[in-house]
Design an enzyme around this catalytic site. Structure first.
Site, PDB file in Angstrom:
ATOM      1  N   ASP A 100       0.827  -1.206   0.000  1.00 62.72           N
ATOM      2  CA  ASP A 100       0.000   0.000   0.000  1.00 62.72           C
ATOM      3  C   ASP A 100       0.862   1.258   0.000  1.00 62.72           C
ATOM      4  O   ASP A 100       0.478   2.289  -0.554  1.00 62.72           O
ATOM      5  CB  ASP A 100      -0.925  -0.002   1.221  1.00 62.72           C
ATOM      6  CG  ASP A 100      -2.044  -1.026   1.097  1.00 62.72           C
ATOM      7  OD1 ASP A 100      -2.263  -1.542  -0.019  1.00 62.72           O
ATOM      8  OD2 ASP A 100      -2.693  -1.316   2.119  1.00 62.72           O
ATOM      9  N   HIS A 105       2.936   6.315  -2.534  1.00 56.45           N
ATOM     10  CA  HIS A 105       4.066   6.988  -3.162  1.00 56.45           C
ATOM     11  C   HIS A 105       3.721   7.413  -4.586  1.00 56.45           C
ATOM     12  O   HIS A 105       4.132   8.475  -5.052  1.00 56.45           O
ATOM     13  CB  HIS A 105       5.280   6.060  -3.157  1.00 56.45           C
ATOM     14  CG  HIS A 105       6.548   6.696  -3.603  1.00 56.45           C
ATOM     15  ND1 HIS A 105       7.241   7.602  -2.831  1.00 56.45           N
ATOM     16  CD2 HIS A 105       7.252   6.581  -4.763  1.00 56.45           C
ATOM     17  CE1 HIS A 105       8.315   8.012  -3.481  1.00 56.45           C
ATOM     18  NE2 HIS A 105       8.353   7.400  -4.659  1.00 56.45           N
ATOM     19  N   ASP A 204      -0.726  13.352  22.305  1.00 54.80           N
ATOM     20  CA  ASP A 204       0.478  13.090  21.514  1.00 54.80           C
ATOM     21  C   ASP A 204       0.340  13.599  20.088  1.00 54.80           C
ATOM     22  O   ASP A 204       1.305  13.578  19.323  1.00 54.80           O
ATOM     23  CB  ASP A 204       0.778  11.588  21.476  1.00 54.80           C
ATOM     24  CG  ASP A 204       1.333  11.084  22.798  1.00 54.80           C
ATOM     25  OD1 ASP A 204       1.703  11.917  23.637  1.00 54.80           O
ATOM     26  OD2 ASP A 204       1.384   9.851  22.985  1.00 54.80           O
ATOM     27  N   ALA A 216      -5.742   2.479   8.217  1.00 58.00           N
ATOM     28  CA  ALA A 216      -4.292   2.544   8.399  1.00 58.00           C
ATOM     29  C   ALA A 216      -3.969   3.042   9.814  1.00 58.00           C
ATOM     30  O   ALA A 216      -4.449   2.471  10.799  1.00 58.00           O
ATOM     31  CB  ALA A 216      -3.679   3.452   7.326  1.00 58.00           C
TER      32      ALA A 216
END
Length: 334
Positions: A100, A105, A204, A216
């Protein structure tokens, strides 16, 4: 998700006399892309290149793919090598070999041309690159016969602004992540959506994910799975200091604005789809909204998002101690 016009009329392509001799392919100029890494990637690249050659179609590779160290094109008779920025412009279909991450990219180079992208999975999960390597030649022939599904995925754009000046901009298919870098301190930031105050938060960081990215990093952070057809953005806090902070799903047309609070004690960083992070300073603003372009994924016939979830996320896997022994359910009346 769109089905090709031929899909309903060609239910049994493997039985067709035309299956192995495609005279009028749906796509004629086939782009082929891959990333350095496993030797299995280059093996699939050669296999697909040979299949395209055998069909007498035009094979086009980008320079980076053609120069992969382990790629041997000696047996490939016909291939054109072009700059990566041109492959989306001149191809009818682009095949990306890898995981993936390889699709992510490639998205930046291909999205603006709306060229369909077919992913051959040589990674781990394969939510985007969904064609198995051993089925690549078979599936490619199905696609070239015109039997496929089109799947349009929207992207996010991010801008870091200082006043009216854009300091940095990027795009993402999966997510844009505000994080604390190497620091163990929480980030102190404020968020607005469409100009409305939402909250000031200590955490965070924050994951802003598309429906594509919901399976994801956002999923690991406790966010919901969003069907790819949904026009929505998911905002997932990362380890918030207050337990009442939960993921928020907003309209895909929303604009998110993040400002670092003056009491913040660490250096916040921002990353799009895992690319190198850039700093976000206190006097700057991070703006996130839908990108004007979309990535068009192409799936062979039979693709099912829910089946992909069952397979990739192991929804149907049961612990052995809960499995039933068939013999235990048989009552012997004798």
């Amino acid at each position: 998700m769109e089905n090709s016009a031929q899909s309903a009329r060609l239910p049994h392509l493997h039985e067709s006399e035309l299956f192995h001799a495609i005279k009028n392919p749906a796509f004629r100029r086939i782009g082929l892309m891959g990333r350095a890494g496993k030797r299995s990637v280059t093996q699939s690249l050669v296999q697909i290149a040979q299949t395209v050659n055998d069909m007498n179609l035009t094979l086009i590779m980008d320079v980076q793919t053609a120069n992969l160290p382990t790629l041997d094109l000696t047996d490939i008779e016909r291939v054109k090598i072009v700059k990566r920025g041109l492959i989306g412009e001149i191809c009818d279909l682009v095949i990306v070999v890898g995981g993936d991450g390889s699709i992510l990219h490639a998205a930046e180079a291909l999205a603006r041309y709306r060229v369909p992208v077919l992913g051959v999975n040589r990674g781990r999960l394969g939510f985007l690159a969904d064609v198995k390597p051993d089925e690549a030649a078979f599936k490619l022939r199905q696609v070239l016969m015109g039997d496929y599904q089109l799947d349009h995925r929207f992207l996010l754009t991010m801008e870091i602004r200082e006043g009216r000046k854009i300091i940095h901009e990027d795009m993402a298919l999966n997510d844009i992540v505000l994080h604390a870098g190497k620091s163990v301190h929480m980030i102190d930031f404020q968020m607005k959506i469409d100009g409305h105050d939402v909250y000031r938060q200590h955490s965070d960081g924050l994951i802003a994910a598309t429906p594509t990215g919901s399976t994801a990093y956002a999923l690991s952070g406790g966010g919901p799975i969003i069907h790819p057809s949904m026009d929505a953005i998911c905002l997932v806090p990362m380890h918030p200091h207050t337990l009442s902070s939960r993921p928020i799903v907003v309209s895909g047309n929303s604009e998110v604005c993040i400002r670092i609070h003056e009491d913040n004690r660490t250096q916040p960083m921002v990353s799009a789809d895992g690319k190198p992070s850039v700093p976000l300073e206190q006097e700057q603003r991070l703006h996130i909204r839908k990108h004007p372009d979309k990535l068009t994924l192409l799936h062979p016939p039979g693709f099912d998002f829910y089946e992909a979830c069952r397979t990739k996320l192991h929804w149907n896997v049961h612990a052995e101690e809960f499995s039933l022994d068939v013999d235990d359910d048989i009552i012997d009346d004798e």
